[in-house]
Write an enzyme that holds these catalytic residues in place. Sequence first.
Site, PDB file in Angstrom:
ATOM      1  CE  LYS A  52     -22.771  74.917  73.534  1.00  0.00           C
ATOM      2  NZ  LYS A  52     -21.648  75.847  73.368  1.00  0.00           N
ATOM      3  CD  GLN A  96     -21.184  79.519  73.437  1.00  0.00           C
ATOM      4  OE1 GLN A  96     -21.245  78.477  74.081  1.00  0.00           O
ATOM      5  NE2 GLN A  96     -21.209  79.527  72.118  1.00  0.00           N
ATOM      6  CG  ASP A 119     -15.420  74.300  75.224  1.00  0.00           C
ATOM      7  OD1 ASP A 119     -16.242  73.817  74.430  1.00  0.00           O
ATOM      8  OD2 ASP A 119     -15.605  75.367  75.849  1.00  0.00           O
TER       9      ASP A 119
HETATM   10  N1  GUN Z   1     -18.477  78.994  70.386  1.00  0.00           N
HETATM   11  C1  GUN Z   1     -18.767  78.308  69.256  1.00  0.00           C
HETATM   12  N2  GUN Z   1     -18.549  76.988  69.421  1.00  0.00           N
HETATM   13  C2  GUN Z   1     -18.114  76.835  70.695  1.00  0.00           C
HETATM   14  C3  GUN Z   1     -17.719  75.698  71.453  1.00  0.00           C
HETATM   15  O1  GUN Z   1     -17.705  74.548  70.984  1.00  0.00           O
HETATM   16  N3  GUN Z   1     -17.350  75.959  72.740  1.00  0.00           N
HETATM   17  C4  GUN Z   1     -17.323  77.217  73.263  1.00  0.00           C
HETATM   18  N4  GUN Z   1     -16.931  77.358  74.527  1.00  0.00           N
HETATM   19  N5  GUN Z   1     -17.681  78.280  72.573  1.00  0.00           N
HETATM   20  C5  GUN Z   1     -18.078  78.092  71.297  1.00  0.00           C
END
Ligand code: GUN
Length: 297
Positions: A52, A96, A119
Amino acid sequence: MTEIIDGNAVAERIRSDLQDSIETLADEGVTPGLATVLMSDDPASETYVSMKQRDCEEVGINGIHVELDPDAPAQELYDTIDDLNADPEVHGILVQMPVVEQVDKRRVLRSVDPEKDVDGFHPENVGRLVAGNALYKPCTPHGIQKLLESADVETEGAEAVVVGRSDIVGKPMANLLVQKTPLGNATTTVCHSRTKDLEAHTSEADIVIAAAGVPEFITGDMLKEGAAVIDVGINRVDADNDKGYELIGDVEYDSAKEKAGAITPVPGGVGPMTRAMLLYNTVKAAGRQEDVSVELP
Ligand code: GUN
């Protein structure tokens, strides 16, 4: 012929369009900022976060990464979120998931400023999504809508089955599919671990979204001929290669491909789209917070 839906190509197109929006912001002296926060020693999470951050660098988003000791007190994470909420250079915050055990996940989700919640996990943003008025659509389901659109899959009136009920994928996906919108209007069923006869549902579905987190859970014989099959699974399984593992989906690809009208591969399907839609939400957040009108792809 089965269409293989190329997530890398669709994500690349979205990233390229976003670059124009980022230039519009730059003309107004704004650089979008995305903070990623990791408090985990899960190697997969570390990989996702570093990808990311690399994406941010490539498109001109200011990526800020905060890595906390997984053994630190939970308060360190709560304080970090408060600091990022107050930082005007940060337009988007992503913590995350999953977070370490000592952290109260619900507190994390409601601590992120809803305006910076790229998110879409804050309870206020979940409510807005359900009401059909989302500020930020969660990245994976939003990316899946874009993939369905790219493959000309008609959702209106379609029978859609979502396999999995997670807060990150299954629930928001089902909510988006039922909405009265061009990429919704589907008759939507959510199946999960207590569903009595999964195949009875999947075999009638025009669209199957596999998000159960179980390797090769959906096989070709469970599908209707010509169905669109979207595989959200990214399962690490042991393999005899340099890495010691390989990534496989929730769908048994070879048998499903024989039956499906369109299918996403793993890797190269949903994964790149999740990342692209995070950039999308960050650009949107920057536009909103800096009061600059930006076009979004
Ligand atoms: N863990 C797995 N997918 C995601 C996501 O889309 N966002 C976040 N913050 N954590 C994740």
